[in-house]
Design a protein around this motif. Structure first.
Motif, PDB file in Angstrom:
ATOM      1  N   VAL A  44       0.850  -1.193   0.000  1.00  0.00           N
ATOM      2  CA  VAL A  44       0.000   0.000   0.000  1.00  0.00           C
ATOM      3  C   VAL A  44       0.884   1.240   0.000  1.00  0.00           C
ATOM      4  O   VAL A  44       0.691   2.168  -0.805  1.00  0.00           O
ATOM      5  CB  VAL A  44      -0.954   0.023   1.217  1.00  0.00           C
ATOM      6  N   ALA A  45       1.881   1.263   0.881  1.00  0.00           N
ATOM      7  CA  ALA A  45       2.783   2.413   0.976  1.00  0.00           C
ATOM      8  C   ALA A  45       3.548   2.623  -0.328  1.00  0.00           C
ATOM      9  O   ALA A  45       3.688   3.760  -0.795  1.00  0.00           O
ATOM     10  CB  ALA A  45       3.755   2.221   2.139  1.00  0.00           C
ATOM     11  N   ALA A  46       4.026   1.552  -0.935  1.00  0.00           N
ATOM     12  CA  ALA A  46       4.780   1.666  -2.189  1.00  0.00           C
ATOM     13  C   ALA A  46       3.901   2.215  -3.307  1.00  0.00           C
ATOM     14  O   ALA A  46       4.339   3.053  -4.097  1.00  0.00           O
ATOM     15  CB  ALA A  46       5.365   0.301  -2.576  1.00  0.00           C
ATOM     16  N   SER A  47       2.652   1.763  -3.370  1.00  0.00           N
ATOM     17  CA  SER A  47       1.739   2.262  -4.396  1.00  0.00           C
ATOM     18  C   SER A  47       1.479   3.756  -4.212  1.00  0.00           C
ATOM     19  O   SER A  47       1.451   4.505  -5.180  1.00  0.00           O
ATOM     20  CB  SER A  47       0.417   1.492  -4.364  1.00  0.00           C
ATOM     21  N   LEU A  48       1.293   4.160  -2.971  1.00  0.00           N
ATOM     22  CA  LEU A  48       1.073   5.582  -2.704  1.00  0.00           C
ATOM     23  C   LEU A  48       2.301   6.408  -3.095  1.00  0.00           C
ATOM     24  O   LEU A  48       2.167   7.500  -3.654  1.00  0.00           O
ATOM     25  CB  LEU A  48       0.721   5.810  -1.238  1.00  0.00           C
ATOM     26  N   GLU A  49       3.484   5.901  -2.802  1.00  0.00           N
ATOM     27  CA  GLU A  49       4.717   6.612  -3.148  1.00  0.00           C
ATOM     28  C   GLU A  49       4.861   6.775  -4.658  1.00  0.00           C
ATOM     29  O   GLU A  49       5.377   7.784  -5.134  1.00  0.00           O
ATOM     30  CB  GLU A  49       5.933   5.890  -2.581  1.00  0.00           C
ATOM     31  N   ARG A  50       4.392   5.789  -5.416  1.00  0.00           N
ATOM     32  CA  ARG A  50       4.453   5.853  -6.882  1.00  0.00           C
ATOM     33  C   ARG A  50       3.338   6.718  -7.462  1.00  0.00           C
ATOM     34  O   ARG A  50       3.307   6.974  -8.650  1.00  0.00           O
ATOM     35  CB  ARG A  50       4.320   4.453  -7.485  1.00  0.00           C
ATOM     36  N   GLY A  51       2.385   7.101  -6.611  1.00  0.00           N
ATOM     37  CA  GLY A  51       1.244   7.879  -7.095  1.00  0.00           C
ATOM     38  C   GLY A  51       0.130   7.011  -7.645  1.00  0.00           C
ATOM     39  O   GLY A  51      -0.787   7.509  -8.297  1.00  0.00           O
ATOM     40  N   ASP A  52       0.195   5.725  -7.390  1.00  0.00           N
ATOM     41  CA  ASP A  52      -0.825   4.780  -7.862  1.00  0.00           C
ATOM     42  C   ASP A  52      -1.953   4.702  -6.840  1.00  0.00           C
ATOM     43  O   ASP A  52      -2.015   3.791  -6.019  1.00  0.00           O
ATOM     44  CB  ASP A  52      -0.191   3.408  -8.082  1.00  0.00           C
ATOM     45  N   ALA A  58      -7.109  -0.303  -3.675  1.00  0.00           N
ATOM     46  CA  ALA A  58      -7.464  -1.724  -3.769  1.00  0.00           C
ATOM     47  C   ALA A  58      -6.665  -2.554  -2.764  1.00  0.00           C
ATOM     48  O   ALA A  58      -7.208  -3.453  -2.107  1.00  0.00           O
ATOM     49  CB  ALA A  58      -7.229  -2.229  -5.189  1.00  0.00           C
ATOM     50  N   GLN A  59      -5.371  -2.258  -2.624  1.00  0.00           N
ATOM     51  CA  GLN A  59      -4.527  -3.006  -1.691  1.00  0.00           C
ATOM     52  C   GLN A  59      -4.935  -2.759  -0.244  1.00  0.00           C
ATOM     53  O   GLN A  59      -4.925  -3.683   0.577  1.00  0.00           O
ATOM     54  CB  GLN A  59      -3.063  -2.635  -1.899  1.00  0.00           C
ATOM     55  N   ALA A  60      -5.308  -1.532   0.082  1.00  0.00           N
ATOM     56  CA  ALA A  60      -5.731  -1.219   1.452  1.00  0.00           C
ATOM     57  C   ALA A  60      -7.036  -1.942   1.783  1.00  0.00           C
ATOM     58  O   ALA A  60      -7.204  -2.453   2.895  1.00  0.00           O
ATOM     59  CB  ALA A  60      -5.896   0.291   1.627  1.00  0.00           C
ATOM     60  N   THR A  86      -6.169  -1.023  10.345  1.00  0.00           N
ATOM     61  CA  THR A  86      -6.347  -1.340   8.928  1.00  0.00           C
ATOM     62  C   THR A  86      -7.608  -0.677   8.372  1.00  0.00           C
ATOM     63  O   THR A  86      -7.621  -0.258   7.219  1.00  0.00           O
ATOM     64  CB  THR A  86      -6.389  -2.856   8.671  1.00  0.00           C
ATOM     65  N   ALA A  87      -8.650  -0.553   9.191  1.00  0.00           N
ATOM     66  CA  ALA A  87      -9.852   0.163   8.753  1.00  0.00           C
ATOM     67  C   ALA A  87      -9.528   1.636   8.529  1.00  0.00           C
ATOM     68  O   ALA A  87      -9.978   2.255   7.554  1.00  0.00           O
ATOM     69  CB  ALA A  87     -10.967   0.011   9.783  1.00  0.00           C
ATOM     70  N   ALA A  91      -9.671   3.760   5.003  1.00  0.00           N
ATOM     71  CA  ALA A  91     -10.457   4.990   4.922  1.00  0.00           C
ATOM     72  C   ALA A  91      -9.594   6.194   4.554  1.00  0.00           C
ATOM     73  O   ALA A  91     -10.089   7.162   3.988  1.00  0.00           O
ATOM     74  CB  ALA A  91     -11.167   5.238   6.248  1.00  0.00           C
ATOM     75  N   THR A  92      -8.316   6.157   4.857  1.00  0.00           N
ATOM     76  CA  THR A  92      -7.411   7.280   4.610  1.00  0.00           C
ATOM     77  C   THR A  92      -6.923   7.324   3.169  1.00  0.00           C
ATOM     78  O   THR A  92      -6.721   8.400   2.621  1.00  0.00           O
ATOM     79  CB  THR A  92      -6.194   7.188   5.556  1.00  0.00           C
ATOM     80  N   VAL A  93      -6.736   6.169   2.559  1.00  0.00           N
ATOM     81  CA  VAL A  93      -6.259   6.136   1.179  1.00  0.00           C
ATOM     82  C   VAL A  93      -7.363   6.692   0.286  1.00  0.00           C
ATOM     83  O   VAL A  93      -8.502   6.243   0.362  1.00  0.00           O
ATOM     84  CB  VAL A  93      -5.895   4.690   0.752  1.00  0.00           C
TER      85      VAL A  93
END
Length: 133
Positions: A44-52, A58-60, A86-87, A91-93
């Motif tokens: 999840v963190a890696a996807s956010l860092e890439r801007g995905d 979906a991962q969260a 995790t909830a 909700a944050t993403v």
């Protein structure tokens, strides 16, 4: 000497005849489950860092679902915090934005000013030149 050996065995998980103390091991999250959940959280963190954002969203959600499915394997002392965090993550993403509307190749799509009511005007039956008389 016997007391020291017994104490050492009790702490190590063994036992001694006559030893009345019982050491309870602290609750633990199953190692494999902990590792798999950590991998999902890192994804999840890696996807956010890439801007995905779509991937992260979906991962969260998948991580949250997994935690809810596996909650019975998580010691009660950790369960509430794990489910809550995790909830909160899910909700944050930000949600995945909707895809853009497909463009009309011929230019006759909405907002182009063409198509609706073409050639007909309300109150005009099609006769005459519209100047009255």
């Amino acid at each position: 000497m016997f007391t020291l050996v017994c104490a050492g065995l009790v702490v190590a998980g063994g036992g001694c005849a006559g030893a009345r103390e019982r050491v309870v091991s602290p609750p633990r999250l199953p190692q494999r489950l902990a590792a798999e959940l950590a991998v999902q959280a890192d994804a999840v963190a890696a996807s956010l860092e890439r801007g995905d954002v779509c991937g992260a969203s979906a991962q969260a959600r998948a991580l949250r679902s997994r935690v809810l499915r596996e909650a019975g394997r998580v010691p009660l002392v950790f369960r509430g915090e794990l489910v809550r965090s995790t909830a909160e993550l899910a909700a944050t993403v930000p949600p995945c934005p909707p895809p853009p509307a497909p463009a009309d190749k011929e230019g006759h799509g909405k907002g182009k000013g063409k198509g609706k009511g073409k050639g007909k005007h309300k109150g005009n039956d099609g006769e005459g030149d519209g100047r009255g008389g």
